[in-house]
Design a protein around this motif. Structure first.
Motif, mmCIF file in Angstrom:
data_model
loop_
_atom_site.group_PDB
_atom_site.id
_atom_site.type_symbol
_atom_site.label_atom_id
_atom_site.label_comp_id
_atom_site.label_asym_id
_atom_site.label_seq_id
_atom_site.Cartn_x
_atom_site.Cartn_y
_atom_site.Cartn_z
ATOM 1 N N GLN A 1 -9.943 -0.906 -18.602
ATOM 2 C CA GLN A 1 -9.545 -0.814 -20.331
ATOM 3 C C GLN A 1 -10.279 0.895 -19.793
ATOM 4 O O GLN A 1 -10.223 1.714 -19.192
ATOM 5 C CB GLN A 1 -11.437 -0.911 -21.217
ATOM 6 C CG GLN A 1 -11.097 -0.643 -22.491
ATOM 7 C CD GLN A 1 -12.577 -1.009 -22.827
ATOM 8 O OE1 GLN A 1 -13.314 -2.175 -22.672
ATOM 9 N NE2 GLN A 1 -12.435 -0.548 -24.129
ATOM 10 N N VAL A 2 -8.916 1.138 -20.941
ATOM 11 C CA VAL A 2 -8.617 2.855 -21.435
ATOM 12 C C VAL A 2 -8.633 2.900 -22.998
ATOM 13 O O VAL A 2 -8.565 2.050 -23.596
ATOM 14 C CB VAL A 2 -7.548 3.345 -20.460
ATOM 15 C CG1 VAL A 2 -7.693 3.214 -19.387
ATOM 16 C CG2 VAL A 2 -6.223 2.504 -21.422
ATOM 17 N N GLU A 3 -9.088 4.135 -23.302
ATOM 18 C CA GLU A 3 -9.362 4.914 -24.659
ATOM 19 C C GLU A 3 -7.337 4.173 -25.468
ATOM 20 O O GLU A 3 -7.618 4.044 -26.586
ATOM 21 C CB GLU A 3 -9.173 5.881 -24.499
ATOM 22 C CG GLU A 3 -9.940 6.237 -26.141
ATOM 23 C CD GLU A 3 -10.055 7.962 -26.080
ATOM 24 O OE1 GLU A 3 -9.976 8.087 -27.162
ATOM 25 O OE2 GLU A 3 -10.640 8.176 -24.675
ATOM 26 N N ASP A 4 -6.072 4.266 -24.852
ATOM 27 C CA ASP A 4 -5.062 4.805 -25.110
ATOM 28 C C ASP A 4 -4.760 4.389 -24.207
ATOM 29 O O ASP A 4 -3.649 5.159 -23.298
ATOM 30 C CB ASP A 4 -5.130 6.474 -25.438
ATOM 31 C CG ASP A 4 -3.447 6.502 -26.509
ATOM 32 O OD1 ASP A 4 -2.584 5.662 -26.424
ATOM 33 O OD2 ASP A 4 -3.763 7.438 -26.959
ATOM 34 N N ARG B 1 -14.887 -4.683 -31.029
ATOM 35 C CA ARG B 1 -15.531 -3.457 -31.350
ATOM 36 C C ARG B 1 -16.033 -3.569 -32.569
ATOM 37 O O ARG B 1 -17.285 -2.832 -33.182
ATOM 38 C CB ARG B 1 -14.490 -2.174 -31.705
ATOM 39 C CG ARG B 1 -14.204 -1.441 -29.781
ATOM 40 C CD ARG B 1 -13.355 -0.688 -30.480
ATOM 41 N NE ARG B 1 -12.822 -0.346 -29.494
ATOM 42 C CZ ARG B 1 -12.903 1.793 -28.575
ATOM 43 N NH1 ARG B 1 -13.038 2.016 -29.665
ATOM 44 N NH2 ARG B 1 -11.982 0.846 -27.739
ATOM 45 N N GLU C 1 -6.370 -1.784 -24.205
ATOM 46 C CA GLU C 1 -6.969 -0.636 -25.270
ATOM 47 C C GLU C 1 -7.314 -1.512 -26.011
ATOM 48 O O GLU C 1 -6.764 -2.515 -26.569
ATOM 49 C CB GLU C 1 -5.929 0.150 -26.071
ATOM 50 C CG GLU C 1 -5.854 1.052 -27.373
ATOM 51 C CD GLU C 1 -4.891 1.889 -27.858
ATOM 52 O OE1 GLU C 1 -5.243 1.841 -29.135
ATOM 53 O OE2 GLU C 1 -4.169 1.965 -27.189
#
Length: 130
Positions: free
Chosen positions: A71-74, A125, A117
């Motif tokens: 998982q990455v932010e962007d 979330r 993402e």
């Protein structure tokens, strides 16, 4: 009950130096620790809440059933950064029907890696009323 304190994924690459260059330089993972000496030494990288260990050597690549989920932010920013570092993009970022934005790459031994993402409005979330 087993009380797990830490975890890691172990990969035995066919070419450890090539894999270390990919994970450390191209993917940019931070080193947690290194052990041993020489070309088959072990390197453990941070993977958010876990670790990825490259150690030893294998005559054949890992099973095609092995995959990494990161998982990455962007994802779009990761796409641009990885492409600039020479990483082959197997599939560019796409918003999937389940709402996650996913991009696929592969390590030097062909291990599929999905960069994900989780948009701010995704149920993972956001849960109304909580």
């Amino acid at each position: 009950m087993v009380h797990v304190l830490s975890g890691r994924i172990l990969l035995r690459p066919t070419d450890p130096e090539r894999s270390r260059a990919f994970y450390g330089e191209q993917l940019g993972l931070a080193v947690y620790r290194e052990f041993g000496t020489g070309p088959d030494r072990g390197t453990v990288y941070f993977l958010g809440g876990g670790h990825l260990e490259l150690s030893g050597r294998s005559e054949s690549p890992p099973s095609p059933a092995v995959r990494l989920w990161l998982q990455v932010e962007d994802v779009c920013a990761a796409h641009d950064e990885l492409r600039a570092r020479g990483v082959e993009i197997v599939r560019p970022p796409v918003r999937e029907p389940w709402g996650l934005v996913e991009m696929w790459i592969a390590d030097p031994d062909g291990v599929p890696i999905v960069l994900v993402e989780v948009p701010a409005d995704h149920p993972i979330r956001y849960r109304p009323g909580i």
